[in-house]
Write a protein that holds these residues in place. Structure first.
Motif, short mmCIF file in Angstrom:
data_model
loop_
_atom_site.label_atom_id
_atom_site.label_comp_id
_atom_site.label_asym_id
_atom_site.label_seq_id
_atom_site.Cartn_x
_atom_site.Cartn_y
_atom_site.Cartn_z
N ILE A 103 0.86 -1.25 -0.25
CA ILE A 103 -0.01 -0.10 -0.09
C ILE A 103 0.88 1.18 -0.02
O ILE A 103 1.72 1.44 0.81
CB ILE A 103 -0.90 0.00 1.33
CG1 ILE A 103 -1.62 -1.23 1.31
CG2 ILE A 103 -1.88 1.16 1.40
CD1 ILE A 103 -2.42 -1.44 2.61
N TYR A 104 0.85 1.85 -1.20
CA TYR A 104 1.36 3.22 -1.35
C TYR A 104 0.69 4.29 -0.91
O TYR A 104 -0.24 4.69 -1.52
CB TYR A 104 1.94 3.22 -2.76
CG TYR A 104 2.97 2.17 -3.23
CD1 TYR A 104 4.50 2.42 -2.88
CD2 TYR A 104 2.51 1.09 -3.79
CE1 TYR A 104 5.30 1.48 -3.39
CE2 TYR A 104 3.41 0.24 -4.31
CZ TYR A 104 4.62 0.23 -3.99
OH TYR A 104 5.80 -0.75 -4.31
N ILE A 105 1.24 5.19 0.08
CA ILE A 105 0.46 6.27 0.61
C ILE A 105 1.40 7.64 0.28
O ILE A 105 2.27 7.81 0.73
CB ILE A 105 0.28 6.08 2.18
CG1 ILE A 105 -0.14 4.75 2.59
CG2 ILE A 105 -0.65 7.27 2.61
CD1 ILE A 105 -0.13 4.38 3.98
N PRO A 106 0.57 8.39 -0.69
CA PRO A 106 1.12 9.60 -0.98
C PRO A 106 1.16 10.65 0.12
O PRO A 106 0.28 10.59 1.19
CB PRO A 106 0.46 10.26 -2.12
CG PRO A 106 -0.95 9.69 -2.06
CD PRO A 106 -0.70 8.09 -1.32
N ASN A 107 2.09 11.52 0.11
CA ASN A 107 2.18 12.78 1.10
C ASN A 107 0.97 13.89 0.86
O ASN A 107 1.13 14.87 1.36
CB ASN A 107 3.49 13.32 1.27
CG ASN A 107 3.70 14.01 -0.18
OD1 ASN A 107 3.35 13.88 -1.14
ND2 ASN A 107 4.46 15.20 0.01
N GLY A 108 0.08 13.35 0.08
CA GLY A 108 -1.05 14.31 -0.17
C GLY A 108 -1.92 13.86 -1.04
O GLY A 108 -1.73 12.87 -1.52
N ARG A 109 -3.07 14.67 -1.56
CA ARG A 109 -3.91 14.14 -2.33
C ARG A 109 -3.72 14.54 -4.14
O ARG A 109 -3.12 15.40 -4.31
CB ARG A 109 -5.38 14.74 -2.20
CG ARG A 109 -5.70 14.25 -0.84
CD ARG A 109 -7.30 15.32 -0.66
NE ARG A 109 -7.66 14.78 0.77
CZ ARG A 109 -8.39 15.48 1.49
NH1 ARG A 109 -9.29 16.40 0.99
NH2 ARG A 109 -8.95 15.04 2.59
#
Length: 186
Positions: free
Chosen positions: A135-141
């Motif tokens: 699961i890759y979670i970005p630092n924003g939208r």
């Protein structure tokens, strides 16, 4: 938990948001690949992401008996990739997630999905927890595009993540990253 930011998207357009080039390029950079086998969820061929060889349109019905990986989609001029891309219709995201798991298990290839990042919900727990996913979670939208390809005046009101469903045992692996990875590698 109540959703405080109600969507301003017209109901008939909710399932047709398009994926931004930044998200696609970041995904390719994260996975260290040049392209995807198939863009699984296209309303039509003209909205297929550029860096995929093939697409499944609404008319193909990716949730039917159709395979997301198949030798019949390729020809000798196409470099064989091992990852399909899926930004599913919002209203059917968990159906597509289950189909992705089925396809990964059947073909021992990968599917990268774009999904709302909602790890505290029951739906997330029932579908994602305990599955073999990175699961890759970005630092924003990320900014999504309207069905016609234009940028909307407002942004999306939920966090997004990229989930790579893999054909090996790993449980859930979380990877945090900064958006714009692809721009830094140019």
């Amino acid at each position: 938990m109540a959703i405080l930011n109600k969507s301003q998207t017209e109901k008939q357009n909710k399932d047709y948001w398009r994926t931004s080039e930044l998200l696609i390029n970041d995904a390719l950079t994260l996975l260290n690949i040049k392209g995807f086998d198939i863009d699984v969820c296209c309303s039509s061929e003209d909205v297929q992401i550029e860096k995929s060889y093939w697409c499944l349109t609404e008319a193909n019905d990716a949730l039917s008996d159709i395979d997301w990986f198949s030798d019949s989609y390729s020809d000798s001029s196409f470099p064989q990739f091992t990852t399909s891309f899926c930004n599913p219709p919002f209203s059917r995201k968990w159906e597509f997630f289950q189909k992705a798991i089925e396809q990964v298990n059947k073909f021992s290839k990968q599917v990268l999905m774009v999904l709302p990042y909602t790890p505290i919900t029951n739906a997330w727990s029932e579908n994602v927890h305990g599955k073999n996913c990175i699961i890759y979670i970005p630092n924003g939208r990320y900014q999504y595009l309207l069905p016609n390809g234009e940028k909307p005046t407002g942004g999306c009101n939920f966090d997004t993540c990229l989930i790579l469903i893999v054909p090996f045992k790993c449980g859930n692996v979380i990877v945090n990253y900064k958006r714009g990875l692809s721009e830094k590698n140019i």
